[in-house]
Design an enzyme around this catalytic site. Structure first.
Site, short mmCIF file in Angstrom:
data_model
loop_
_atom_site.label_atom_id
_atom_site.label_comp_id
_atom_site.label_asym_id
_atom_site.label_seq_id
_atom_site.Cartn_x
_atom_site.Cartn_y
_atom_site.Cartn_z
N GLN A 201 -4.69 -1.65 9.81
CA GLN A 201 -4.51 -2.91 9.09
C GLN A 201 -5.10 -4.07 9.89
O GLN A 201 -4.80 -4.25 11.07
CB GLN A 201 -3.00 -3.14 8.84
CG GLN A 201 -2.68 -4.38 8.04
CD GLN A 201 -3.25 -4.34 6.62
OE1 GLN A 201 -3.19 -3.32 5.94
NE2 GLN A 201 -3.82 -5.44 6.17
N LYS B 271 0.84 -1.20 0.00
CA LYS B 271 0.00 0.00 0.00
C LYS B 271 0.88 1.26 0.00
O LYS B 271 0.60 2.22 -0.72
CB LYS B 271 -0.92 -0.01 1.23
CG LYS B 271 -2.05 -1.03 1.11
CD LYS B 271 -2.79 -1.26 2.43
CE LYS B 271 -3.83 -2.37 2.27
NZ LYS B 271 -4.45 -2.78 3.54
N ASP C 266 -10.99 3.16 4.56
CA ASP C 266 -11.40 1.76 4.36
C ASP C 266 -12.92 1.65 4.23
O ASP C 266 -13.44 0.60 3.85
CB ASP C 266 -10.94 0.90 5.56
CG ASP C 266 -9.76 0.01 5.19
OD1 ASP C 266 -9.54 -0.23 3.98
OD2 ASP C 266 -9.06 -0.46 6.11
#
Ligand code: NAD
Length: 300
Positions: free
Chosen positions: A100, A54, A123
Site C-alpha cells: 500500500q 480492498k 498492482d
C-alpha cells in the site's frame, strides 16, 4: 444539458458478480481460494481505510486476503525482506502481493515495489509488467488505468481515432493509461488484461504550457493530478467524456480534480468523485488477484 454521470459503483458491483462466478470456478478446480496479501506500513488513516475496503471487496468475491501491518519505522531493507518472505510463502501462500502506497519518506519505494515478483505483482508496478504493457502484451495492468478503460468500454465511449488527453504522467495512472488508450485492439480483453483502444493520446503534466488549449481538444479528458477544481468548464470541449481520477480531501469531503457542477453542463459524460474511478480500481485489483492465482495454478 447536464452530462451523463457514469456510475462506477454500479459497474464495480457487476464486475464483482462476474468475478465471484470465476472465483467459484477456480475453487472448484483447484480446491483453494485465491489469496491477496497487502503490506501496510505505518498508521496513515487514508491507507488503512483503502486497505480495509480492498479486503472487504476481496471477501465479497471469495478471495482470501491478509493484511501484514508493520510500523512506520520499518526500513527499506526490512520491507524488501518482508516482501520476499511473503512471495515465497513463508507467511502462507500468496497469489497477489500489494504494497500500500505511499510508503514513509525514508523508504525507497521503487526498491520495495521491485521486490514484488512480476507474477505476484497485482498492482502492475514492476518494470517487467510495465514493459509488457508498453509492448502491447500486458500481464498485470495497473488497476486504476485498467478501471478507466473498463469504464469507457462499459459506457460505450468510442475511442478509436479519438483524441484522449491525460493530465498527469505518473507511473501509476497517467503513463499506463496512455499506453492502454493508444494501444491496438482488441479492447475487449478481460478486466485487468487490457486490450487497446486505438485512441490518439496526449499526456500533459505540471510543465505543460497552456493546458486549457490542449484539454479543449480532448474527446476524452482524464484528470489524474491531485488538485481540486484543476479542470474547469472552460477547459472542456462540449460533449467530451471527462474521467476524474483525482482524490482530494477538502473540508473533510472527498472531491476530484474536476470542477464537477460547471463541467457537468459542458461534458457529455462524466465520472463523479467519490463513486467513479475509485470502485473500479478495487474491482481491477480483484481481477488481477484472480489472474495471479490462475498463473500460479498453471505453474503448479
Ligand atoms: P502523482 O502525484 O504521482 O502525479 C501527479 C501528476 O500531475 C504529475 O505527473 C504532475 O506532473 C501532474 N501535475 C501536477 N500539477 C499539475 C498541474 N498544475 N497541471 C498539470 N499537471 C499537473 O499522482 P498519481 O499517483 O498519479 O495520482 C493522481 C491523483 O489520482 C491523486 O489525487 C491520487 O490520489 C488519485 N488516484 C486515484 C485513484 C483512484 O482509484 N481513483 C488511484 C490512484 C491515484
Amino acid at each position: 444539458m447536464a452530462a451523463e454521470v457514469l456510475d462506477g459503483r454500479a459497474l464495480a458491483r457487476r464486475i464483482e458478480d462476474e468475478l465471484r462466478a470465476e472465483v467459484d470456478t477456480f475453487v472448484g478446480m483447484f480446491r483453494r481460494r485465491p489469496k491477496l496479501v497487502v503490506v501496510l506500513v505505518g498508521d496513515l488513516a487514508a491507507s488503512a481505510s483503502y486497505v480495509k475496503s480492498k479486503a472487504a471487496a476481496a471477501a465479497r468475491v471469495g478471495i482470501d486476503s491478509e493484511v501484514v501491518g508493520v510500523p512506520g519505522t520499518t526500513t527499506t531493507e526490512e520491507l524488501i525482506s518482508l516482501v520476499r518472505d511473503i512471495a515465497v510463502g513463508r507467511q502462507g501462500p500468496a497469489d497477489g502481493i500489494l504494497v500500500q502506497l505511499p510508503l514513509p519518506v525514508h523508504v525507497d519505494t521503487v526498491a520495495v515495489l521491485d521486490a514484488v515478483p512480476p507474477d505476484q505483482d497485482v498492482d502492475g508496478f514492476h518494470p517487467h509488467n510495465a514493459g509488457l504493457l508498453s509492448q502491447g502484451r500486458p500481464q498485470f495492468v495497473p488497476c486504476t488505468a485498467a478501471g478507466v478503460q473498463r469504464l469507457l468500454i462499459d459506457a460505450g465511449v468510442e475511442t478509436a481515432g479519438k483524441h484522449a488527453v491525460i493530465v498527469g504522467r505518473s507511473d501509476i495512472v497517467g503513463k499506463p493509461l496512455a499506453l492502454l488508450l493508444a494501444a491496438k485492439p482488441p479492447r475487449t480483453a478481460a478486466p485487468g488484461q487490457g486490450g487497446g483502444c486505438d485512441a490518439t493520446v496526449t499526456i500533459c503534466h505540471s510543465r505543460s504550457a497552456d493546458l486549457a488549449a490542449i484539454t479543449r481538444q480532448a474527446d476524452i479528458l482524464v484528470a489524474a493530478v491531485g488538485r481540486p477544481k484543476l479542470i474547469t468548464a472552460g477547459m472542456v470541449k462540449p460533449g467530451a467524456t471527462v474521467i476524474d481520477v483525482g482524490i482530494n480531501r477538502v473540508d473533510g469531503k472527498l472531491v476530484g480534480d474536476v470542477d464537477f457542477g460547471p463541467v457537468c453542463e459542458v461534458a457529455g459524460k462524466i465520472t463523479p468523485v467519490p463513486g467513479g474511478v475509485g470502485p473500479l480500481t478495487v474491482a481491477m485489483l480483484l481481477a488481477n488477484t484472480l489472474l495471479a492465482a490462475e498463473l500460479r495454478a498453471q505453474r503448479g
